[in-house]
Design an enzyme around this catalytic site. Sequence first.
Site, PDB file in Angstrom:
ATOM      1  N   HIS A 171       0.579  -1.205   0.005  1.00 57.01           N
ATOM      2  CA  HIS A 171      -0.215   0.073  -0.034  1.00 57.01           C
ATOM      3  C   HIS A 171       0.907   1.747   0.104  1.00 57.01           C
ATOM      4  CE1 HIS A 171      -2.858   2.367   1.066  1.00 57.01           C
ATOM      5  NE2 HIS A 171      -2.750   3.286   1.964  1.00 57.01           N
ATOM      6  N   ASP A 208       1.020   4.404  -0.282  1.00 57.59           N
ATOM      7  CA  ASP A 208       0.786   6.269  -0.567  1.00 57.59           C
ATOM      8  C   ASP A 208       1.149   7.575  -1.419  1.00 57.59           C
ATOM      9  OD1 ASP A 208      -1.782   5.753   1.708  1.00 57.59           O
ATOM     10  OD2 ASP A 208       0.549   5.277   3.078  1.00 57.59           O
ATOM     11  N   ASP A 223      -7.626   1.862   2.133  1.00 54.58           N
ATOM     12  CA  ASP A 223      -7.308   2.549   3.379  1.00 54.58           C
ATOM     13  C   ASP A 223      -8.031   3.954   3.301  1.00 54.58           C
ATOM     14  OD1 ASP A 223      -5.978   3.814   5.290  1.00 54.58           O
ATOM     15  OD2 ASP A 223      -4.428   4.550   4.138  1.00 54.58           O
ATOM     16  N   HIS A 274      -6.335  10.124  -0.855  1.00 56.35           N
ATOM     17  CA  HIS A 274      -6.583   9.610   0.433  1.00 56.35           C
ATOM     18  C   HIS A 274      -5.387  10.001   2.187  1.00 56.35           C
ATOM     19  CE1 HIS A 274      -4.645   5.767   0.537  1.00 56.35           C
ATOM     20  NE2 HIS A 274      -4.496   6.501   1.602  1.00 56.35           N
TER      21      HIS A 274
HETATM   22 ZN   LIG Z   1      -3.074   5.060   2.754  1.00 55.93          ZN
END
Ligand SMILES: [Zn+2]
Length: 947
Positions: free
Chosen positions: A50, A52, A174, A419
């Site tokens: 994951h 970001d 997420d 996000h």
């Molecule tokens: Zn995230």
Amino acid sequence: MRTSSTSLLYLLYFIRLLKIDFPAVEPSTTLPLSNGHTNMLNVHLVPHTHDDVGWLKTVDQYYYGDRNDIQHAGVQYILDSVVDQLLKNPDRRFIYVETAFFYRWWKRQSPSMQQTVRQLVDEGRLEFVNGGWCMSDEATTHYSAVIDQMTMGLRFLNETFGACGRPRVAWHIDPFGHAREHASMFAQMGYDGFFFGRLDYQDRTHRMVQLEQELLWRASDSLPPPTADLFTGILPNGYNPPEGFCWDQSCDDPPIRDDPDLEDYNVNDVVSRFLGIAKAQVRRTNHIIMTMGSDFQYENANLWYKNLDKLILYVNALQANGSKVNVLYSTPSCYLQELHRANLTWALKTDDFFPYADSDHDFWTGYFTSRPALKRYERISNSNLQVTCNQLEVLAGPASRTGPFGEGEKKAMAVAQHHDAVSGTEKQHVANDYARRLANGWQRCQVLVSNSLAALSASSAKRIYCDNLNISVCPLTESSRKFAVTVYNPLARPVSWAVRLPVNGSNPDDPFPTMCLVQVVPVSAATRGVRRNRGFAVNELVFQVQAPPLGYSTYSVSLLQNGPPPASMKPRHPAAIQNEYLRVTFDPDTGLLSSLANLETKQSIKLTQNFYWYNASDGNNTESNQPSGAYIFRPNSSTPFIISQTAKTETVQTSVVQEVRQWFSPWVSQVVRLYAGSRALELEWTVGPLPIDDSLGKEVITRLDTSIQTAEVFYTDSNGREVLRRKKDFRPTWTLKQSEPIAGNYYPINSRAFIKDDADQLTVVTDRSQGGGSIHNGSLEIMLHRRLLYDDVRGVAEPLNETSHIFPDGLVVRGRLLLSLERPPVAADTHRLIAQEMVLQPLLTFTDGDLNPNTRLEVRGFSGLQAALPPAVHLLTLTQWDQDLVLLRLEHQFQSWESKVSSQPVTVSLQVRDETPVLKTFQDISPWEVTLRPMEIRTFLLRVVLR
Ligand SMILES: [Zn+2]
Ligand SMILES: *[C@@H]1O[C@H](CO)[C@@H](O)[C@H](O)[C@H]1NC(C)=O
Ligand SMILES: *[C@@H]1O[C@H](CO)[C@@H](O)[C@H](O)[C@H]1NC(C)=O
Ligand SMILES: *[C@@H]1O[C@H](CO)[C@@H](O)[C@H](O)[C@H]1NC(C)=O
Ligand SMILES: *[C@@H]1O[C@H](CO)[C@@H](O)[C@H](O)[C@H]1NC(C)=O
Ligand SMILES: *[C@@H]1O[C@H](CO)[C@@H](O)[C@H](O)[C@H]1NC(C)=O
């Protein structure tokens, strides 16, 4: 069916219709079969990372692995390492999600490495899921920006990998709660299913008991099923591996030690722990999923894969002795395919997954408002840089494309949807980086806008931009006595606005064209305070402008040295202000609003409005030690402090604008404003710097208290599109145990919220995403600004305590709410259109001096459309796709139940009106007619041929 026909024509071009269809992707290709066994429990291991697109570090720091002192994370190494490891064993699989990172990596690879990766993709060993530029936030994004960022990522994947690169599955593991409109968009984009990790802890438990972790989300109440139906799966452990099975370099779980000659052989232990976890996961089919990865994992993918190879080997070896568990490398789409094969009927869901709480005092409802200035900047950027800039590039054609710009502005907007970007949950230096990217994008767009306007107006006058008009700063208009302002309208219908320009002269020396009302009013004390020596105008020139659909009008202004004095301000409580549509009264004792009336519909409500602050929990209390922070809203008490019982007021009343300037405290003021001809009452709030010398974190709200009988129900939009019903202390799919009476009743508002009863509907249109709730009967509150002194322990590790070089004492934020009062149920037309005008604002550009030395006064214009589109139809996107193609999206912007008039299907004709031989070659003209049903979006690629 009501049909209205409108021709769409760019004056400079012929358009030829190439393709009608949304989604713009090919139908399903066959997926590689998983090695599922029908008589066994199949455990789908999904290796994933994951990544970001900015959070504790900037997107580029994450890509390169820079600033590992903040967080150890380097996406380039992850992709290097994963590709290497996939090549070592053809069974291994990996999914990749964030195209912003993959794109950065791909363009630096050698042709032979690119060929290798193409092969991994073709063989299904590397699979893209989601595939947007980023994994967008769901609570604070506007659908138009989400569609654009998804388009950008999916286009790159299609052009790079073809059909095999097409993601089948949406993957939002997420984001902190899930919006119904996101599910609707994903369904319409053609995804087969959607997986996520976070939902309310009570909802999760309830769904585990009911076996409803898989469901069918019916994400629109307007589009006919199954258009917005999406299979949705809730992952069993967020997006993390099961406890004890994290084999990343960042984890401490024991590796599989499988040499029986060595002391610490642990295969039996690992296998039995794994079987225990697998068998405990109760689902409706004999397939279960385990996410094997987490934030920025797989930088040294060998660690993960070596252990996963062994896990699969040893668990499956037991099958020879009768074990009924089969473990396999898999992907979410393979897992989904197995669920589909099971041919079950799933629970139906029609509401959304907000608000999200991970424990009884931990509601993630603060980020709905966190970083209000960034949220506003993102929204303006969407209007200026993504809509206006794109449209003008199309309208002016190749002439617009000389100068230093590229895809930069689109990428800046795309990463801002992440996000941890527009959500406001990043570290301060990362928030600054997102804002800087948007500002750089806007610099490049200005070149394009200037080129386009020069081409369309055949004028080479230098264009000047004033980005600080909201605080009455514009060096040109402050000093020049003769200038022209060009107002570009990005909407497909004619609109009129009030323009306010800072000036130091008094009145224009010439009457404006008769239809144009003009006044000069003094700059307010609040504005002088917030601009902090960045401008010196004493007055504002206020006038109404009109601009044609997808076009502009140019107004020239010249000011007299010694004209009549500006409108005077009266330092007393006004009784009322009114225009032809609305009348607003004030309490003579307090200076607060007291009523709002719609003179057209002859309705009137009691309306008081004031400002309050919740005392943010510092984490020190008996129920829980959770403080308020960037994510979490946790007031210490359900009763907010009032900032002031009364407002000091000043009144300005002119034929163009009437305003009551209210002053509540050194850090809260407001202008209540009514422009001539407007159906909306404007509340321009200015809040900050929030004082913290009392060591109390503050969450500032404005609250509207009305005589409307709401029965604890209010309505909020989802990502700026369809509206959902919210009821206090209630969730549609489970019995709520409410433990946070305020924070647990907050919902995201992206563009509008309303309260209503049988007689009245009061709608509040916001200029950015904000959190809000309806805690008392007849009341609607909106959180405007937050300043907090503690971190809320969700990873960001900073208190939300925003300052800047201009505001070292704390950010001052200014924004607007627009109020409309309508008769339900046919209320939508006015507020829907007001909301649209708020999202896509006119772009003002300026030129110094006379527009044309021969005429003193002139209004010139241009429209890119032959005729306006009907109000129900929104021109969502008009952008250059490549050298020859233009992407056009049309949208029906009303819900099916909203409006008697506008909620009907509507047909638009794309046909060019004046017949030409080119067009006559089309025998069947039906493809030119486009019928849109409520909430439908249609996408077209048009080939543009220069006349
Ligand atoms: Zn995230
Ligand atoms: C995908 O890419 C191919 C190759 O560039 C192109 O021909 C096709 O039109 C694209 N499909 C979509 C839906 O954009
Ligand atoms: C299967 O059972 C046999 C006999 O009990 C045993 O020797 C063998 O080790 C077992 N295999 C596995 C993989 O456990
Ligand atoms: C799926 O189930 C329905 C009814 O439950 C049945 O009619 C249908 O034949 C099944 N389809 C398959 C492919 O098994
Ligand atoms: C928490 O509150 C208690 C009671 O008011 C007080 O005695 C204590 O000092 C506080 N602790 C902190 C860390 O503020
Ligand atoms: C908040 O910011 C102010 C101004 O920079 C600073 O003085 C104060 O220490 C900060 N407080 C916290 C808790 O970060």
